[in-house]
Motif scaffolding. Sequence first.
Motif, PDB file in Angstrom:
ATOM      1  N   ASN A 144       8.845   3.869 -10.013  1.00 42.81           N
ATOM      2  CA  ASN A 144       9.309   4.237  -8.677  1.00 42.81           C
ATOM      3  C   ASN A 144       8.152   4.117  -7.682  1.00 42.81           C
ATOM      4  O   ASN A 144       7.039   4.568  -7.954  1.00 42.81           O
ATOM      5  CB  ASN A 144       9.839   5.670  -8.657  1.00 42.81           C
ATOM      6  N   GLY A 145       8.444   3.508  -6.534  1.00 45.56           N
ATOM      7  CA  GLY A 145       7.443   3.394  -5.481  1.00 45.56           C
ATOM      8  C   GLY A 145       6.162   2.731  -5.935  1.00 45.56           C
ATOM      9  O   GLY A 145       5.060   3.194  -5.624  1.00 45.56           O
ATOM     10  N   LYS A 150       7.564   1.197  -0.297  1.00 47.66           N
ATOM     11  CA  LYS A 150       8.708   1.990   0.146  1.00 47.66           C
ATOM     12  C   LYS A 150      10.018   1.335  -0.290  1.00 47.66           C
ATOM     13  O   LYS A 150      10.075   0.114  -0.428  1.00 47.66           O
ATOM     14  CB  LYS A 150       8.683   2.118   1.672  1.00 47.66           C
ATOM     15  N   PRO A 151      11.076   2.133  -0.461  1.00 47.32           N
ATOM     16  CA  PRO A 151      11.087   3.605  -0.450  1.00 47.32           C
ATOM     17  C   PRO A 151      10.533   4.151  -1.756  1.00 47.32           C
ATOM     18  O   PRO A 151      10.711   3.543  -2.810  1.00 47.32           O
ATOM     19  CB  PRO A 151      12.561   3.942  -0.272  1.00 47.32           C
ATOM     20  N   GLU A 152       9.879   5.265  -1.698  1.00 47.81           N
ATOM     21  CA  GLU A 152       9.171   5.782  -2.854  1.00 47.81           C
ATOM     22  C   GLU A 152      10.100   6.190  -3.987  1.00 47.81           C
ATOM     23  O   GLU A 152       9.665   6.322  -5.138  1.00 47.81           O
ATOM     24  CB  GLU A 152       8.304   6.976  -2.444  1.00 47.81           C
ATOM     25  N   THR A 153      11.403   6.379  -3.705  1.00 45.37           N
ATOM     26  CA  THR A 153      12.359   6.767  -4.744  1.00 45.37           C
ATOM     27  C   THR A 153      12.976   5.564  -5.454  1.00 45.37           C
ATOM     28  O   THR A 153      13.698   5.716  -6.437  1.00 45.37           O
ATOM     29  CB  THR A 153      13.490   7.611  -4.139  1.00 45.37           C
ATOM     30  N   GLN A 154      12.707   4.358  -4.975  1.00 48.31           N
ATOM     31  CA  GLN A 154      13.297   3.143  -5.554  1.00 48.31           C
ATOM     32  C   GLN A 154      12.498   2.685  -6.769  1.00 48.31           C
ATOM     33  O   GLN A 154      11.266   2.615  -6.724  1.00 48.31           O
ATOM     34  CB  GLN A 154      13.331   2.025  -4.518  1.00 48.31           C
ATOM     35  N   TYR A 155      13.217   2.360  -7.850  1.00 47.92           N
ATOM     36  CA  TYR A 155      12.532   1.778  -9.008  1.00 47.92           C
ATOM     37  C   TYR A 155      12.197   0.324  -8.701  1.00 47.92           C
ATOM     38  O   TYR A 155      13.036  -0.433  -8.206  1.00 47.92           O
ATOM     39  CB  TYR A 155      13.383   1.850 -10.273  1.00 47.92           C
ATOM     40  N   MET A 156      10.971  -0.075  -9.011  1.00 48.02           N
ATOM     41  CA  MET A 156      10.485  -1.401  -8.643  1.00 48.02           C
ATOM     42  C   MET A 156       9.883  -2.104  -9.852  1.00 48.02           C
ATOM     43  O   MET A 156       8.894  -1.643 -10.427  1.00 48.02           O
ATOM     44  CB  MET A 156       9.420  -1.279  -7.543  1.00 48.02           C
ATOM     45  N   PHE A 400       7.536  -2.515   2.393  1.00 54.72           N
ATOM     46  CA  PHE A 400       8.793  -2.341   1.665  1.00 54.72           C
ATOM     47  C   PHE A 400       8.875  -3.324   0.504  1.00 54.72           C
ATOM     48  O   PHE A 400       8.611  -4.525   0.673  1.00 54.72           O
ATOM     49  CB  PHE A 400       9.993  -2.522   2.586  1.00 54.72           C
ATOM     50  N   TYR A 401       9.245  -2.807  -0.649  1.00 57.79           N
ATOM     51  CA  TYR A 401       9.335  -3.609  -1.866  1.00 57.79           C
ATOM     52  C   TYR A 401      10.266  -4.805  -1.692  1.00 57.79           C
ATOM     53  O   TYR A 401       9.931  -5.933  -2.092  1.00 57.79           O
ATOM     54  CB  TYR A 401       9.829  -2.730  -3.012  1.00 57.79           C
ATOM     55  N   ASP A 402      11.436  -4.588  -1.111  1.00 60.01           N
ATOM     56  CA  ASP A 402      12.415  -5.669  -1.003  1.00 60.01           C
ATOM     57  C   ASP A 402      11.887  -6.832  -0.180  1.00 60.01           C
ATOM     58  O   ASP A 402      12.243  -7.991  -0.428  1.00 60.01           O
ATOM     59  CB  ASP A 402      13.725  -5.155  -0.411  1.00 60.01           C
TER      60      ASP A 402
END
Length: 444
Positions: A144-145, A150-156, A400-402
């Motif tokens: 996560n994050g 960002k967002p810190e709650t998203q698994y990446m 942002f990750y995306d």
Amino acid sequence: MKRFLATLPFYFFLIFSYSALSQKNNAEIINSFSDRIFEGKGYHPISTLKWKYKTDGRIFSSPIAKNGIVYMGSEDGFLYAIEEKSGTAKWKFKTNGAIHSSPSILDNIIYFGSFDGNYYAVNTKDGKLIWKFKTGGEHWIGENGRWGMKPETQYMDDLWSFYISSPVVYKNGKSALVLFGSSDGNVYSVDAKTGNLKWKFKTNGPVHGTPVIDKNKIYIGGWDATLYALNVEFGKEIWHFATGTQMGFTGIQSSVAVSDGKVYFGAREPFFFALDAETGKQIWKYNAENSWILSSAVIRDNTVYVGTSDTYALLALDAKTGAEKYRFKVNGYVYSSPAIAGNTIYFGDFTGNFFSLDLLSNGKTSNFISTDNRKQFASSTLKNDLLDFQYAGQNDDLSFYDNNKKVMDRFYQLGSIVSSPFISNNTIYFGSADGYLYAYNLEK
């Protein structure tokens, strides 16, 4: 001005600052990183396209050829067997996951792994399953994050984790073992004919590195940033060597090269290491200037050749001292592991260029070819024909990750080459993120 380390998202630089396989054994080893020399010395530049074969997914797997057939996996979940002369598929074998593992061959059996969590043994003649071994599951490294994105709650998922472990076949007398790492944190040894477990060794993180065997040792590293030397017959640890664990600079993805009692490898910690093969003690390390080394090295005439990420180079290092002899600059990350034929070294870069370099020219004599996608998209994707993460970001917020993922997809559209080449019958084979397996003739 120093280039940003583009293998990390731009946001990472807002919160951190930085200072400036050729092994021979008594037992037989069969793997896709073995010495790939063909007839004739001298310089053999890339010549004409022989054929190209299209799959329905990006190709990160490295090809291997035997008995007139070239084999490779694709992100579309198939392992392909393609005739060397014609480029026509002889058969294909379906798994339930992407194949980022490179295959190995022993006799009439080909071995490889899939993201469906299985390692497979398939008959090379007809593509029929012989056995499969289920691991605890294969997955990318991620969290996560990741790296503060960002967002810190998203698994990446890690965007630069291209491979899972590729199996190596070890034959000693009448017995043969298949050895590989797994995302479940284990290194496995299974019987080559039956797939029955012989031993497993637990590490402290996913193992996406590929084993190399020299004499009685297996060398393999993983995401716990540690290189292990294990006894090949029993899986007992002989020694281990820990690399750095700073955020963004953690993990071993490359394979080692073993020569003259030394073990050579690179890591995400931005160094290239030479260790004593018996003790695991460091002999020297090369500062890669904040550049990851995911490429696996090859050694020729006391020179170590290995690719770098953000310095966009193939390095030539003195094998005894680690001193840089020269660097050959290209257009983007060099994650492809090089292959040597005659006095020529071959490798690809992340912008879709594939190079041949005369080893006797100190980096002065070379040629290259480009994927069709690179020719089409380079002007809109690259900055002055060079990979530039910010430029390709097109003013997106790279915290942002995306948005980072979108940049990577733009790079992949060029036909990025992270597949390592294989040479057979004066032809060189390599895969690309454009989904093609390429076969190019080499000048004799």
